[in-house]
Write an enzyme that holds these catalytic residues in place. Structure first.
Site, PDB file in Angstrom:
ATOM      1  N   PRO A  28     -11.398   9.522  -0.540  1.00 15.27           N
ATOM      2  CA  PRO A  28      -9.989   9.507  -0.934  1.00 15.27           C
ATOM      3  C   PRO A  28      -9.617   8.156  -1.513  1.00 15.27           C
ATOM      4  O   PRO A  28      -9.990   7.123  -0.960  1.00 15.27           O
ATOM      5  CB  PRO A  28      -9.258   9.742   0.395  1.00 15.27           C
ATOM      6  N   GLN A  44      -5.842  14.614   2.754  1.00 16.25           N
ATOM      7  CA  GLN A  44      -5.714  13.520   3.725  1.00 16.25           C
ATOM      8  C   GLN A  44      -4.241  13.194   3.968  1.00 16.25           C
ATOM      9  O   GLN A  44      -3.487  12.990   3.019  1.00 16.25           O
ATOM     10  CB  GLN A  44      -6.413  12.249   3.242  1.00 16.25           C
ATOM     11  N   CYS A  90      -6.199   2.877   6.360  1.00 16.98           N
ATOM     12  CA  CYS A  90      -5.419   2.125   5.372  1.00 16.98           C
ATOM     13  C   CYS A  90      -4.884   0.819   5.973  1.00 16.98           C
ATOM     14  O   CYS A  90      -4.179   0.839   6.977  1.00 16.98           O
ATOM     15  CB  CYS A  90      -4.264   2.977   4.855  1.00 16.98           C
TER      16      CYS A  90
END
Ligand SMILES: Cc1cc2nc3c(=O)[nH]c(=O)nc-3n(C[C@H](O)[C@H](O)[C@H](O)COP(=O)(O)O)c2cc1C
Length: 339
Positions: free
Chosen positions: A16, A71, A101
């Site tokens: 991703p 996601q 992240c």
């Protein structure tokens, strides 16, 4: 290989990447082969639950991308469970949770990699989601928050116990962001300890590296920036894994990829009032991809500068034609004609 009941045709997948792995890009990578799974850009659970149009757009996919994983990011178990149900309702094959992240905007909301700092809470998010949906729930994490908190091995086991069907580990800490090198030893340790499939992620730029990383004992490899530089990398890795030479990619192939991407983007998000025109949006998308795509190419820095300087879509197409099809007058003509 399988994630839960979902069959993956190859162990190599597109990682991703926010702003990059939109549906058009994923479709093209898929068409070039070797891709066992695509994962969307991260999508806000809050935005999904509230039905915000822009959020729903990020979660869009097409049938040819299957199997597809959406996601989501968020930190509240109930909201994440509700968002997982929405993802399931959208027909996705897998719902993935972002625990990697490092961006403060995400991390400060108790989401992304900051979930790794609260492993019990992170496991409760996965438990709530796994209870709420039938599709597999997977987790993508980093090695940890920083060097002192490299807790991916513990967290991976906890989310497995909470019902996760697979785990992907990017072997850097949040503190590292993208500096240094991914720690594949920690990935290997996790792969060894878990019974669910473990994917590794980090620093595969050449197809040989993708294949070599399978030796860490992982079930699969997620390739991020390597796909942005070379969308054929997964197909080439699969060639090598099958004992064939990696397929060759010509300059014309590379140019055609950009033109095909532009063509697909022309049909995306066209009915929307937005601050920038649709053409400008496409130019911006090409600039974003161009910053990666030009790396490692002869004269790549010139191409990058030219993409950034192109002030209209026709100018961009013409420039791509001139760069990639210099020796192929027919293709260059069709580019100039805007085909
Ligand atoms: C531009 C960019 C955007 C990213 N966005 C996401 C994201 O939305 N979700 C996520 O889990 N990882 C994200 N990542 C991390 C990648 O999925 C991957 O784990 C990381 O880049 C290491 O792999 P690589 O060296 O193959 O790129 C992103 C990485 C990049 C470079």
């Amino acid at each position: 290989m399988k994630i839960g009941s979902v069959d993956l045709p190859s162990p190599f997948a597109v990682a991703p990447m926010a702003g990059m792995t939109d549906t058009a890009f994923r479709r093209l990578v898929k068409r070039h082969g070797g891709c066992g799974l695509v994962v969307t850009e991260m999508v806000s659970a809050e935005g999904l639950v509230r039905g915000i149009d822009r959020t729903l757009e990020y979660a869009e996919y097409t049938e040819e991308e299957r199997p597809v994983s959406i996601q989501i990011f968020g930190g509240d178990p109930d909201k994440m469970a509700a968002a997982a149900q929405i993802v399931e309702g959208m027909g996705a094959d897998i719902v993935d949770v972002n625990m990697g992240c490092p961006v403060p905007k995400i991390a400060k909301h108790n989401a992304g990699c900051s979930l790794m700092r609260e492993p019990a809470h992170a496991a409760s998010v996965i438990a709530a989601m796994a209870k709420a949906v039938k599709i597999p729930v997977t987790v993508k994490m980093r090695a940890g928050w920083n060097d002192e908190e490299k807790n991916a091995p513990d967290l991976a086991r906890m989310v497995e116990d909470a019902g996760a069907a697979a785990v992907a580990v990017h072997g850097r800490t949040a503190a590292q962001s993208y500096s240094g090198l991914a720690d594949w030893d920690i990935v290997a340790r996790i792969a060894d300890a878990l019974t669910i499939p473990v994917f590794g992620s980090g620093d595969c730029i050449e197809p040989e590296q993708v294949v070599a990383r399978m030796r860490a004992g992982v079930e699969g490899v997620l390739v991020g920036r390597g796909v942005l530089r070379n969308p054929w990398i997964l197909a080439q890795a699969l060639d090598l894994a099958a004992g064939r030479p990696a397929r060759t990619v010509t300059m014309a192939d590379r140019g055609q990829f950009l033109l095909d991407y532009i063509d697909l983007l022309k049909n995306e998000r066209i009915d929307e009032s937005r601050a920038v025109s649709h053409d400008r949006w496409i130019v911006n998308k090409l600039r974003a991809l161009g910053s990666w795509y030009t790396k490692g190419l002869d004269n790549g820095s010139h191409l990058r500068a030219a993409i950034n300087a192109a002030d209209s879509l026709p100018a961009l197409c013409e420039m791509v034609g001139a760069f990639f099809f210099a020796d192929e007058p027919v293709a260059a003509e069709s580019v100039a004609a805007g085909n």
